[in-house]
Design an enzyme around this catalytic site. Structure first.
Site, PDB file in Angstrom:
ATOM      1  CG  LEU A 127     -34.945  85.101  72.195  1.00 29.28           C
ATOM      2  CD1 LEU A 127     -35.088  83.591  72.037  1.00 29.28           C
ATOM      3  CD2 LEU A 127     -33.476  85.442  72.185  1.00 29.28           C
ATOM      4  CB  ALA A 132     -29.622  88.919  74.770  1.00 24.71           C
ATOM      5  CG  ASP A 242     -35.902  71.843  69.916  1.00 29.30           C
ATOM      6  OD1 ASP A 242     -34.809  72.392  69.683  1.00 29.30           O
ATOM      7  OD2 ASP A 242     -36.155  71.238  70.981  1.00 29.30           O
ATOM      8  CD  GLU A 367     -35.849  80.249  63.088  1.00 35.08           C
ATOM      9  OE1 GLU A 367     -35.958  79.100  63.510  1.00 35.08           O
ATOM     10  OE2 GLU A 367     -36.662  80.786  62.325  1.00 35.08           O
TER      11      GLU A 367
HETATM   12  C1  LIG Z   1     -32.019  89.465  59.101  1.00 31.24           C
HETATM   13  C2  LIG Z   1     -32.167  88.961  60.502  1.00 31.24           C
HETATM   14  C3  LIG Z   1     -33.405  88.541  60.965  1.00 31.24           C
HETATM   15  C4  LIG Z   1     -33.556  88.106  62.287  1.00 31.24           C
HETATM   16  N1  LIG Z   1     -34.799  87.767  62.744  1.00 31.24           N
HETATM   17  C5  LIG Z   1     -34.969  87.531  64.078  1.00 31.24           C
HETATM   18  C6  LIG Z   1     -36.275  87.357  64.630  1.00 31.24           C
HETATM   19  O1  LIG Z   1     -37.284  87.334  63.908  1.00 31.24           O
HETATM   20  N2  LIG Z   1     -36.401  87.203  65.972  1.00 31.24           N
HETATM   21  C7  LIG Z   1     -35.324  87.195  66.811  1.00 31.24           C
HETATM   22  O2  LIG Z   1     -35.514  87.073  68.009  1.00 31.24           O
HETATM   23  N3  LIG Z   1     -34.068  87.343  66.310  1.00 31.24           N
HETATM   24  C8  LIG Z   1     -33.871  87.524  64.977  1.00 31.24           C
HETATM   25  N4  LIG Z   1     -32.601  87.693  64.467  1.00 31.24           N
HETATM   26  C9  LIG Z   1     -31.454  87.631  65.368  1.00 31.24           C
HETATM   27  C10 LIG Z   1     -30.553  86.433  65.129  1.00 31.24           C
HETATM   28  O3  LIG Z   1     -31.151  85.252  65.588  1.00 31.24           O
HETATM   29  C11 LIG Z   1     -29.207  86.734  65.809  1.00 31.24           C
HETATM   30  O4  LIG Z   1     -28.591  87.758  65.030  1.00 31.24           O
HETATM   31  C12 LIG Z   1     -28.305  85.528  65.918  1.00 31.24           C
HETATM   32  O5  LIG Z   1     -28.820  84.599  66.829  1.00 31.24           O
HETATM   33  C13 LIG Z   1     -26.880  85.891  66.341  1.00 31.24           C
HETATM   34  O6  LIG Z   1     -26.854  86.770  67.408  1.00 31.24           O
HETATM   35  P1  LIG Z   1     -25.920  88.098  67.313  1.00 31.24           P
HETATM   36  O7  LIG Z   1     -26.255  88.750  66.026  1.00 31.24           O
HETATM   37  O8  LIG Z   1     -26.080  88.870  68.549  1.00 31.24           O
HETATM   38  O9  LIG Z   1     -24.449  87.521  67.205  1.00 31.24           O
HETATM   39  P2  LIG Z   1     -23.489  87.133  68.433  1.00 31.24           P
HETATM   40  O10 LIG Z   1     -24.213  86.258  69.382  1.00 31.24           O
HETATM   41  O11 LIG Z   1     -22.859  88.363  68.970  1.00 31.24           O
HETATM   42  O12 LIG Z   1     -22.382  86.255  67.695  1.00 31.24           O
HETATM   43  C14 LIG Z   1     -21.271  86.821  67.017  1.00 31.24           C
HETATM   44  C15 LIG Z   1     -20.388  85.662  66.542  1.00 31.24           C
HETATM   45  O13 LIG Z   1     -19.893  84.917  67.665  1.00 31.24           O
HETATM   46  C16 LIG Z   1     -20.230  83.558  67.535  1.00 31.24           C
HETATM   47  N5  LIG Z   1     -20.493  82.965  68.849  1.00 31.24           N
HETATM   48  C17 LIG Z   1     -21.245  83.495  69.858  1.00 31.24           C
HETATM   49  N6  LIG Z   1     -21.285  82.643  70.898  1.00 31.24           N
HETATM   50  C18 LIG Z   1     -20.547  81.561  70.554  1.00 31.24           C
HETATM   51  C19 LIG Z   1     -20.209  80.335  71.191  1.00 31.24           C
HETATM   52  N7  LIG Z   1     -20.660  80.032  72.412  1.00 31.24           N
HETATM   53  N8  LIG Z   1     -19.421  79.449  70.522  1.00 31.24           N
HETATM   54  C20 LIG Z   1     -18.962  79.735  69.275  1.00 31.24           C
HETATM   55  N9  LIG Z   1     -19.258  80.874  68.616  1.00 31.24           N
HETATM   56  C21 LIG Z   1     -20.042  81.774  69.235  1.00 31.24           C
HETATM   57  C22 LIG Z   1     -21.476  83.536  66.651  1.00 31.24           C
HETATM   58  O14 LIG Z   1     -21.651  82.286  66.011  1.00 31.24           O
HETATM   59  C23 LIG Z   1     -21.144  84.655  65.671  1.00 31.24           C
HETATM   60  O15 LIG Z   1     -20.320  84.161  64.657  1.00 31.24           O
HETATM   61  C24 LIG Z   1     -32.429  88.069  63.138  1.00 31.24           C
HETATM   62  C25 LIG Z   1     -31.179  88.464  62.651  1.00 31.24           C
HETATM   63  C26 LIG Z   1     -31.032  88.909  61.364  1.00 31.24           C
HETATM   64  C27 LIG Z   1     -29.683  89.359  60.897  1.00 31.24           C
END
Ligand SMILES: Cc1cc2nc3c(=O)[nH]c(=O)nc-3n(C[C@H](O)[C@H](O)[C@H](O)COP(=O)(O)OP(=O)(O)OC[C@H]3O[C@@H](n4cnc5c(N)ncnc54)[C@H](O)[C@@H]3O)c2cc1C
Length: 393
Positions: A127, A132, A242, A367
Site C-alpha cells: 500500500l 502516501a 481491522d 500498519e
Molecule cells: C519496516 C517497515 C515495514 C513496513 N511494511 C509495510 C508493508 O508491508 N506494506 C505497506 O504497505 N507498508 C509498510 N510499511 C509502511 C508503514 O505502514 C508506514 O511507514 C506507516 O504507515 C507510516 O507512514 P510514513 O512512514 O509515510 O509516515 P508519515 O505518514 O509521514 O508520518 C510521519 C509522522 O506523522 C504522524 N502523522 C501523520 N499523519 C498524522 C495525523 N493525521 N495525526 C497525527 N499524526 C500524524 C505519524 O504518526 C508519524 O509520527 C512498513 C514500514 C516499515 C518502516
C-alpha cells in the site's frame, strides 16, 4: 493468566514455541547482525504446517469456520518472543493473504491460497508509497484497464517480504480522478513482466525481515486478478487492517514477553551492594509494571482476535486499533525497561534485550502509526457520542 484456547490452538502455540526456542534462538543474533532472511526457518514453518493456521480448510488450510486470527496471533507471539524480525516472514505473509481470504473469488482462492498454506509461497501487502504513508488515500500508483489486462505504474515503498514473496496484494488507482474512491486491489505475481524490486532497506530493527521497494513499470496484470470490484480497494485495505492489527499487537506482545523474561532472570542473578538487584523495591516495581502491561495486552489481543474469528467484523476497527496501539506502546516500554534492568550490559549486543528494544519500535509505526490508531479510536468515540446524543433527544 490463561485464556481458554482450544486444544488445537494450544497445540499450535506449543509447536510455534518449540520452533522458536530450538530453531530461531540459535540464529537470531546472526540474522539480526547480517540482516539475512530466514529461509531455513520458513522451511521449518512450512514443514510443520504452521502457514496453514490462518488459511480456510477448503484451501488446504486449517481454519474450519470464520477466520484464523487467534491462530495467527499465537504463532506470531511465540516466534516474536524469540525474534520479532524472523516472525515477520510469517506475519507479513498473513497480511498479504488476508485480502484474498476476505475478498477473493473462489477461483482466486483456489489458485493462490493452497501454495501459501503449504509455505511454498510467501505473500506481501503493498500500500505505502513515497508520498502516501499515514495518508493512504494519497497513493499515486495507477492500474489502467486495457482489454483483458490492467497496466500498473508506480512505486511502493517499505514492503515487508518484498522480493522474497511470490504473491502480492497491491492497492492501485483504477480511476485516478476519484482518489481513494477510485482505488482497487490486485493480486500481482512475482515475475510478472514490468514488476521489479528496488531499494532494500537497512533497518534499525527487525533486521531479519526484508523491507523492499516494489516498482511497477507498465506491468501487465490479468483482469481476473482484480480483487472484488473496482473502486472498493481502499475499503478492502482498511478491512484488512481491522483483522491484521491484532497480529502486530501479538508481535509486540511476544517481543515484550521475551524482554521481560530476560530481565526477570537477570534481576535474580545480578548482585550489587551484596544482594540481588531484584531485592530492591525499585526493580520489583519496574518488573510489576512490565508484567501488568503484558497481561493487559494479552487479554485485549486475544479478546479481539476471538471476536474476529467468531464473525464480528463490523465495529471491530477501533478494538483492533486499541490492541495494536496498547500492545506496541507496552512493548516499547517493557523493552526499554529491560535494557535499564540490565544496566550497561543491556546496552551491549552480547545480550538480546537491546535487539528487542530495536525490534519493538516498529510495532508503534507500521500498519498505521499509533497516532493513526488514536485517530481511529477517537473518530469512533466521537461517532458514538453523536449517536448517543441523538438517541437522548
Ligand atoms: C519496516 C517497515 C515495514 C513496513 N511494511 C509495510 C508493508 O508491508 N506494506 C505497506 O504497505 N507498508 C509498510 N510499511 C509502511 C508503514 O505502514 C508506514 O511507514 C506507516 O504507515 C507510516 O507512514 P510514513 O512512514 O509515510 O509516515 P508519515 O505518514 O509521514 O508520518 C510521519 C509522522 O506523522 C504522524 N502523522 C501523520 N499523519 C498524522 C495525523 N493525521 N495525526 C497525527 N499524526 C500524524 C505519524 O504518526 C508519524 O509520527 C512498513 C514500514 C516499515 C518502516
Amino acid at each position: 493468566m490463561h485464556h481458554h484456547f482450544t486444544e488445537e490452538q494450544s497445540m499450535i502455540r506449543e509447536l510455534a514455541r518449540r520452533i522458536a526456542e530450538e530453531k530461531i534462538e540459535p540464529v537470531r543474533e546472526q540474522s539480526d547482525r547480517e540482516g539475512t532472511f530466514p529461509w531455513d526457518i520458513v522451511k521449518e514453518l512450512a514443514q510443520t504446517d504452521l502457514f496453514r493456521v490462518f488459511i480456510p480448510i477448503q484451501y488446504e488450510g486449517m481454519v474450519e469456520e470464520g477466520l484464523g486470527i487467534t491462530n495467527m496471533c499465537l504463532v506470531t507471539e511465540e516466534l516474536s518472543r524469540v525474534c520479532g524480525g524472523i516472525a515477520l516472514a510469517f506475519a507479513g505473509t498473513g497480511l498479504g493473504s488476508f485480502p484474498i481470504i476476505l475478498f477473493g473469488s473462489q477461483e482466486q482462492k483456489e489458485k493462490y491460497l493452497p501454495a501459501i498454506a503449504s509455505g511454498e509461497k510467501l505473500a506481501a501487502f503493498g500500500l505505502t508509497e513515497p508520498d502516501a504513508g499515514s495518508d493512504a488515500g494519497a497513493i499515486k500508483t495507477t492500474a489502467i484497464k486495457q482489454d483483458d489486462h490492467y497496466i500498473l505504474n508506480g512505486t511502493k515503498v517499505f514492503i515487508t517480504n518484498g522480493e522474497v514473496a511470490d504473491i502480492y496484494t497491491i492497492l492501485a488507482l483504477t480511476n485516478p480522478e476519484k482518489g481513494a474512491r477510485g482505488a482497487s486491489m490486485f493480486i500481482v505475481e512475482k515475475g510478472t513482466p514490468g514488476f521489479e524490486f528496488g531499494k532494500k532497506e537497512d533497518k534499525m530493527g527487525i533486521r531479519a525481515s526484508v523491507t523492499a521497494e516494489l516498482i511497477f513499470n507498465d506491468c501487465k496484470v490479468p483482469a481476473e486478478n482484480l480483487l472484488g470490484r473496482e473502486g472498493a480497494g481502499f475499503l478492502m485495505a482498511m478491512k484488512t487492517f481491522d483483522i491484521s492489527r491484532p497480529g502486530v499487537a501479538a508481535q509486540a506482545l511476544g517481543i515484550a514477553r521475551g524482554a521481560f523474561e530476560e530481565a526477570l532472570k537477570y534481576a535474580h542473578q545480578r548482585h550489587q551492594f551484596g544482594k540481588t538487584i531484584i531485592s530492591n523495591q525499585g526493580i520489583q516495581w519496574m518488573l510489576a509494571d512490565m508484567a501488568t502491561g503484558i497481561e493487559a495486552s494479552r487479554a485485549l489481543i486475544y479478546q479481539v482476535a476471538d471476536m474476529i474469528d467468531k464473525g464480528e467484523t463490523k465495529n471491530i476497527g477501533h478494538l483492533s486499533a486499541m490492541a495494536k496501539m496498547f500492545a506496541s506502546d507496552i512493548a516499547m516500554k517493557v523493552t526499554t525497561d529491560a535494557v535499564q534492568i540490565f544496566g550497561g550490559y543491556g546496552y551491549m549486543k552480547e545480550y538480546p534485550v537491546e535487539k528487542m528494544m530495536r525490534d519493538a519500535k516498529i510495532t508503534q509505526i507500521y500498519e498505521g502509526t499509533n497516532q493513526i490508531q488514536r485517530n481511529i479510536i477517537g473518530t469512533y468515540l466521537a461517532k458514538m457520542a453523536g449517536k448517543l446524543a441523538r438517541e437522548r433527544e
